[in-house]
Scaffold this active site. Structure first.
Site, short mmCIF file in Angstrom:
data_model
loop_
_atom_site.label_atom_id
_atom_site.label_comp_id
_atom_site.label_asym_id
_atom_site.label_seq_id
_atom_site.Cartn_x
_atom_site.Cartn_y
_atom_site.Cartn_z
N HIS A 1 42.74 50.08 -31.26
CA HIS A 1 43.42 49.57 -30.08
C HIS A 1 44.04 50.77 -29.37
O HIS A 1 44.83 51.51 -29.98
CB HIS A 1 44.49 48.55 -30.48
N GLU B 1 47.66 51.66 -29.67
CA GLU B 1 48.21 51.92 -31.00
C GLU B 1 47.92 53.37 -31.35
O GLU B 1 46.90 53.69 -31.97
CB GLU B 1 47.64 50.92 -32.00
N HIS C 1 46.08 50.77 -37.63
CA HIS C 1 46.63 50.07 -36.47
C HIS C 1 48.14 50.28 -36.38
O HIS C 1 48.71 51.03 -37.17
CB HIS C 1 46.34 48.56 -36.58
N GLU D 1 48.70 48.71 -40.99
CA GLU D 1 49.57 48.71 -39.81
C GLU D 1 50.66 49.72 -40.10
O GLU D 1 51.39 49.57 -41.09
CB GLU D 1 50.17 47.33 -39.59
ZN LIG Z 1 45.56 47.03 -33.72
#
Ligand SMILES: [Zn+2]
Length: 1298
Positions: free
Chosen positions: A97, A100, A207, A300
């Site tokens: 993304h 990110e 992420h 994450e």
């Molecule tokens: Zn992401």
């Protein structure tokens, strides 16, 4: 005005780079952890790192984003340019993304950490040694460019790719059909094919927006929004993997990220099942697991998606340990190979584990890696056409992989299909190697039996595959019947010469019916492999020595003897059957006694001689039967006699067998008698006697059994009683004397210096790094070191039994003699002049040993062939990768030189290139044959030896490997394979600064720029002639006379080319005077390789069209070789015919910024030593020599066609005129601006911009695009200028010029 200065600075930089022939690309600024890298900076840094650490990393792009940004992947591993077996492949993908951003930056730090800590930090070294690591910092570079630092929630377009697709929702989903059009998600399609190609074992997807580890599956069939646990068959393993990261991350492990989105959310242990957290379709991790063989977990990293740069260092500290530990998990579980009975790896075979409903498959080499938690498992390997095989109760323990290989039998149907000519015993599967519970558990049950050739081959391939980190299998040559003379090298970092490691060799089975040596040496290989890391002596020996073992020098004789032994043949006298090779020659008396001996040397003998000569073996042994004890060469001097006695004594001490005397024992310390076996009179001698008088190698025969062919049952006993003595023998190489011979002034090692011991005739020589070893028995000695051009030195040394004596010599130059350099140069010049008449050259080429390797090879065969050349001729041949093609095939370059390690600035460099068009299939094979002939004759033919010693020959056999695979044999004018895999004609792609250049083009461009080749020859097909630059229309060449001369030279020596009209189907009636045309007169086009070579590197390049047919039948190759071989050699001589010279001031000091203008047009830059060189056609040429501050000097040179031109000296008569700074700038600017304008002029003429004539306006209005263009090549002289661009006004400097 500051723009002018900048331009000037750039021009000077450019000229400096051209002058020195290198780029200051090794400078990578220290990481500051204070800023994010945008695409340009990231690209720049990755490229700089990949150059600086080229030995352990390689950068490539797996595709492009919607907006054309590269999807960079840094591969970090040892041998980064080749495909390797036995290393699990790991990947990290970041910035999926675009908003990110943290992961993108952290992965840059990780790359740099791995590169800089390699060889410093043991854990990193081990990881890089054993793992094939791929790191993609950004999968969504377009999105990132739209994101904003400090934007924590990142709600905007930046999350998506430039076509508004969420990349982590666009992979094929197991429950739902895909909705995205593939054209809209090039990032995803590139990653998908990458995953399928590499079959990664383990992966992390990075992420931001929370702090946790999430594992598959990411969705369920019901797509409940959240709270539904969707487990895989490997659920426990995934939880373990996720937890590995989480528990090593100080925030993640708390399980309470407190992110603003959901401040009260708790994740037990910091991990969660993906679907349970929230259901997403088309996620990347599920695709990896279900389709890609790969276990991927999503991490994450922080609540804030794009934290301020001030947070970067803290975040790196938070994640560093977790990132590293997670990578190490690629090594858990069971791994090994699935092979056929003949030892070939089976690709795509299935590995299943009882009780786990998820299979993985084998990769290219038949290798597999099944990640598993500790426990006991039943594993099954299966493949179509083979009987599945199950191994039960395979133990998996913490911390170390279990090795398990499968050998699959063909099914009955498949067996019937294959014709079995003889009964071969089925090789038993290799038992599991469980991780030892105690560190000291030697494995003693070795493979004791008589191995047929096939079984031996399989044995060696198996061990080289399983123990790939300490073994390298190569062939020293072939027997009369074409069997490989295999050599197993055992060493850490095998196959690579390493300073400080002496080399030892063993040979067995010299006589075919001598079974004992062959079997004992196979046992030795197995023993060392299996006990490395377990037995302290074995570990020490492998760590400190390069051990080369050739189990069989006479595989043909052995096969006969084995058949006779087993009663398959009716033989009257078993005792000598299979003794000799297939030509009935006893190899043990086939070594030449004198250099002029008229002996017919057998191919096996020649191969072993080449092998021994091409390496620095210090000590060696031939393992024999028919007697017991140690024999050394006859007629050795007293010093060496003492040494041999000492070695023998040590062997006896350790040998259990020799403690009980037998009838065949030789007396202790026995000199070998010539021709111990009663044979007809022979002129040859045995290997050790030959080695003693012709090489540095001190060799002995070690007899282990009275019986030549001990029965299989007794082999284990022979091993038991002798193996300690054999290990002891290897250890001997580490006692004795060793040291360095260096130049006292420069401190550099002197290669090939002679080291003698007073009283001994045997000399040893230093390696290319200046290192030597001299085995000596305990005692006192005078050691003398000498090298031509240096004063001889001697040192006293006392050798003790227990330790190494280090004796170093620092030699000072002897100024009274002409230097070795000068003598060698004179020597070579004489030889080259003798070969200039065509008849003499032709005769010379015919006298060379032919290589006879001609055949069409596919990509793999070509790579294999190139590799075998470098392994057989490691002193003079080196293989490296220039880059990869669109379909990820490596573009190989083979470098041949006697001076591989230390390139000289003044040495002549020539480049041979083929396969620009993949269907021009002849060129690659001609170049491989050419390379083989050069290597084979090195050390054998004095002229070839001197040529190789004093030249640098670069061979690019195929620069379009993808096209080459497409092309079809026999298709003379078809266009299949003409272009690369993107459909680009690579000979139109060479445009300076071209950002969208094909990867094949870019690879070659990087090689060419500033590399200082004197000449380049490209082989093409489809016509019969030679062309010279330019290919682009309406471009006047400044040195046309010389360029035309070079093309004519080739054509005139070729038997048909010079005739001029060959009636090829293409333009059958065309008359080509002398077989030579200017490129533009034949096929005018822009972006050609030869135009690029001339413009950018000032290197003349000619294109040779070898025949009307692009891809003639294989049977034509031989005659094509015969037609082209003399011209190919002639071009090599031509680079030695160049004009060279030096520019000096009135005091004799070199003038480094001089420019030599030839015939008023071509400018050549002198290097920092005032040295310059150029190729010129025969005739009279005018040189104008300029340097700022000096009066211009004029000089005339005459270039003869049949003599070499002596180097010239140009002295400026007056001293540099002192100038104030302003005048200096103008003076240099006017000189340099000429160059700069010329450079810019052809930029503009290149295809893309040809219509724009006004350089300045173009520069101004296209600043943005030029900026991007310049980024593609960091060497672009324009780059700096536009990077540092300010809001400047139109610059008068430009306006005036254009
Ligand atoms: Zn992401």
């Amino acid at each position: 005005m500051h723009i002018l200065l900048l331009i000037l600075q750039n021009i000077l930089l450019l000229s400096l780079r051209q002058t020195y022939g290198f780029k200051n690309s090794n400078d990578v600024n220290d990481e500051t952890f204070t800023e994010y890298y945008n695409y340009v900076d990231l690209t720049d840094r990755l490229q700089s790192l990949s150059k600086k650490y080229a030995h352990i990393c390689s950068l490539s792009s797996i595709g492009q984003s919607v907006e054309g940004r590269e999807l960079w992947v840094m591969r970090v591993t040892t041998s980064p340019s080749i495909v390797v077996a036995g290393k699990p492949r790991f990947k990290y993908v970041g910035n999926i993304h675009g908003d990110e951003a943290l992961s993108r930056q952290l992965l840059m730090y990780l790359i740099e950490y791995l590169l800089t800590e390699y060889d410093r930090d043991a854990r990193v070294s081990e990881l890089v040694d054993r793992t094939d690591i791929y790191i993609m910092p950004s999968m969504n570079p377009d999105g990132f460019e739209k994101a904003e630092e400090g934007d924590c929630s990142g709600r905007g377009e930046a999350r998506y790719n430039a076509k508004h697709h969420d990349l982590n929702r666009s992979f094929p989903d197991q429950y739902e059909p895909s909705t995205s059009s593939l054209n809209d998600i090039p990032e995803v399609t590139a990653v998908m094919s990458w995953i399928l190609e590499k079959k990664f074992v383990l992966s992390g997807s990075l992420h931001g927006g929370s702090v946790l580890a999430s594992y598959p599956f990411d969705d369920s069939s019901s797509h409940k929004t959240s709270g539904l646990y969707s487990s895989t068959a490997d659920d426990a393993l995934f939880r373990y993997l996720a937890q590995t990261y989480a528990e090593n991350h100080p925030i993640m492990r708390m399980g309470e990220p407190h992110c603003p989105d959901d401040p009260n959310k708790h994740f037990k242990d910091g991990i969660t099942n993906g679907a349970e957290w929230y259901d997403i379709q088309g996620g990347m991790q599920d695709y990896n697991y279900l389709k890609g063989n790969c276990f991927e977990v999503t991490f994450e990293l922080s609540c804030c998606k794009y934290p301020p740069a001030s947070q970067l260092y803290i975040e790196w500290a938070n994640n560093q340990e977790a990132l590293l530990l997670y990578m190490q998990k690629a090594h858990i579980g069971v791994r090994g190979f699935v092979m056929t009975r003949s030892g070939l790896g089976l690709q795509d075979a299935t590995i299943s584990v009882l009780g786990i409903d998820h299979n993985i498959t084998t990769w290219t080499f038949g290798d597999y890696y099944r990640l598993l938690l500790p426990g006991i498992y039943d594993l099954t390997a299966s493949a179509p056409g083979y009987l599945p095989k199950t191994v039960k109760e395979v133990p998996v323990v913490e911390g170390k992989p279990t090795l398990l290989n499968f050998t699959l039998e063909e099914t009955e149907e498949a067996m019937v299909m294959s014709v079995l000519t003889e009964q071969t015993t089925v090789t038993n599967e290799v038992p599991i190697t469980p991780v030892p519970s105690t560190p000291k558990s030697q494995i003693q049950s070795l493979d004791f039996r008589h191995h047929s050739y096939d079984e031996m081959e399989m044995f060696l391939q198996l061990f080289s595959a399983v123990y790939s980190s300490i073994t390298y299998l190569y062939s020293a040559g072939r027997s009369v019947q074409g069997k490989n003379l295999y050599v197993m090298e055992i060493s850490t970092n095998p196959g690579v010469s390493q300073q400080g490691k002496p080399e030892v060799m063993f040979v067995g089975n010299v006589l075919g019916n001598e079974f004992i040596g062959r079997e004992i040496l196979l046992n030795l290989i197995e023993y060392m492999c299996r006990n490395y890391g377990k037995d302290p002596l074995v570990t020490r020996l492998v760590n400190s020595t390069r051990i080369h073992i050739m189990p069989s020098m006479n595989p043909d004789g052995y096969e006969l003897a084995l058949k006779a032994q087993k009663g398959h043949l009716k033989v009257s006298d078993l005792s000598i059957f299979g003794h000799s090779n297939s030509h009935r020659v006893d190899l043990n008396t086939n070594f030449p006694q004198h250099t002029k001996s008229r002996l017919d040397i057998e191919v096996e003998t020649q191969a072993v001689m080449n092998w021994i000569k091409s390496r620095y073996f210090v000590l060696s042994a031939s393992i024999r039967g028919g007697f017991r004890g140690v024999e050394y060469p006859h007629s050795v001097d007293s010093i060496d006699e003492n040494l041999f006695k000492f070695v023998t004594e040590a062997f006896y001490m350790q040998s259990q067998a020799l403690q009980k005397p037998q009838a065949c024992d030789v007396p202790r310390t026995r000199e070998k008698k010539a021709n111990r076996h009663r044979r007809p009179p022979v002129t040859g001698t045995d290997m050790l006697t030959w080695a003693y008088s012709n090489t540095d190698n001190l060799a002995v025969d070690i007899g282990l059994s009275c019986d030549l062919r001990p029965p299989e049952e007794s082999l284990s006993e022979y091993w038991e009683q002798n193996h300690k003595a054999l290990l002891q023998f290897i250890q001997q190489v580490h006692l004795f004397v060793r040291g360095m011979v260096t130049d006292a002034q420069t401190g550099k090692g002197i290669s090939n210096a002679t080291v003698m011991v007073e009283g001994s005739r045997h000399q040893v020589h230093t390696s290319s790094a200046g290192q030597y070893w001299r085995p000596l028995a305990p005692g006192s000695y005078h050691i003398i070191a000498s090298a031509p051009g240096y004063t001889t030195m001697s040192e006293s040394v006392r050798v003790l039994e227990t330790r190494v004596e280090q004796v170093d010599f620092k030699l000072t130059r002897d100024t009274s003699q002409p230097s070795l350099e000068e003598e060698q140069q004179k020597d070579l010049e004489k030889l080259v002049e003798q070969l200039l008449p065509v008849g003499a050259l032709d005769k010379f080429v015919r006298s060379l040993l032919p290589a006879q390797t001609l055949q069409y090879r596919n990509y793999r065969e070509r790579a294999e062939f190139l590799r075998s050349l470098t392994f057989n001729f490691p002193r003079i041949a080196r293989l490296y990768s220039l880059g990869q093609s669109v379909e990820f095939r490596t573009i190989w370059a083979l470098e041949i030189s006697g001076n591989l390690e230390m390139p000289q600035s003044a040495e002549p460099k020539i480049r041979y290139v083929a396969g620009v068009h993949g269907n021009a299939a002849v060129g690659p094979e001609l170049l491989l044959e050419f390379a083989s002939v050069l290597c084979l004759n090195y050390g054998r033919n004095p002229t070839i030896t001197k040529l190789i010693d004093r030249s640098r020959i670069l061979i690019l056999p195929c620069v379009n490997p993808d096209g080459r695979e497409e092309a079809q044999e026999g298709h003379c004018s078809s266009t299949e394979g003409y272009t690369n895999a993107h459909g680009t004609d690579l000979d139109t792609d060479y445009i300076y600064g071209n950002m969208s250049a094909q990867p094949e083009t870019r690879a070659v461009m990087n090689l060419i720029e500033g590399s200082g080749f004197s000449l380049s020859v490209v082989l093409e097909g489809g016509f019969l002639m030679a062309t010279y630059p330019y290919d682009r229309p309406n471009q006047r060449t400044q040195n046309e006379e010389t360029l035309r001369y070079l093309a004519s030279l080739y054509a005139s020596i070729h038997p048909f080319m010079h005739m001029g009209n060959v009636g090829c189907a293409k333009e059958p009636a065309r008359e080509i005077p002398g077989g030579v045309l200017k490129g533009a007169e034949f096929n005018a086009h822009t972006g050609s390789l030869k135009d690029y070579s001339l413009d950018v590197d000032n290197c003349p390049e000619i294109t040779v069209y070898t025949g009307c047919c692009m891809y003639p039948p294989e049977s034509r190759l031989f005659s094509l070789w015969m037609e082209n071989r003399t011209p190919l050699f002639r071009m090599l001589l031509e680079v030695h015919r160049r004009l060279s010279g030096v520019v000096r001031d009135s005091k004799g000091r070199p003038v480094s910024d001089a420019v030599v203008v030839v015939n008023g047009s071509v400018s050549i830059h002198a290097d920092s030593h005032g040295y310059f060189t150029t190729l010129l056609a025969p005739g009279t040429h005018q040189l104008q020599v300029q340097a700022h501050g000096y009066q211009q000097e004029l000089q005339q040179v005459n270039i003869s066609s049949d003599r070499l031109t002596s180097p010239i000296v140009i002295d400026f008569t007056a001293d540099r005129v002192p100038l104030d700074q302003g005048v200096l700038i103008i003076a240099s600017a006017s000189l340099m601006s000429v160059l700069f304008c010329a450079l810019l002029a052809w930029h503009l003429r290149s295809a893309k911009f040809s219509r724009i004539r006004d350089g300045f306006h173009w520069c101004h209005s296209n600043r943005e695009s030029l900026h991007m263009e310049a980024m593609a090549s960091e060497k672009s002289p324009l780059r700096q200028e536009f990077l540092e661009d300010s809001e400047s006004e139109d610059d008068p400097f430009f306006v005036e010029r254009y």
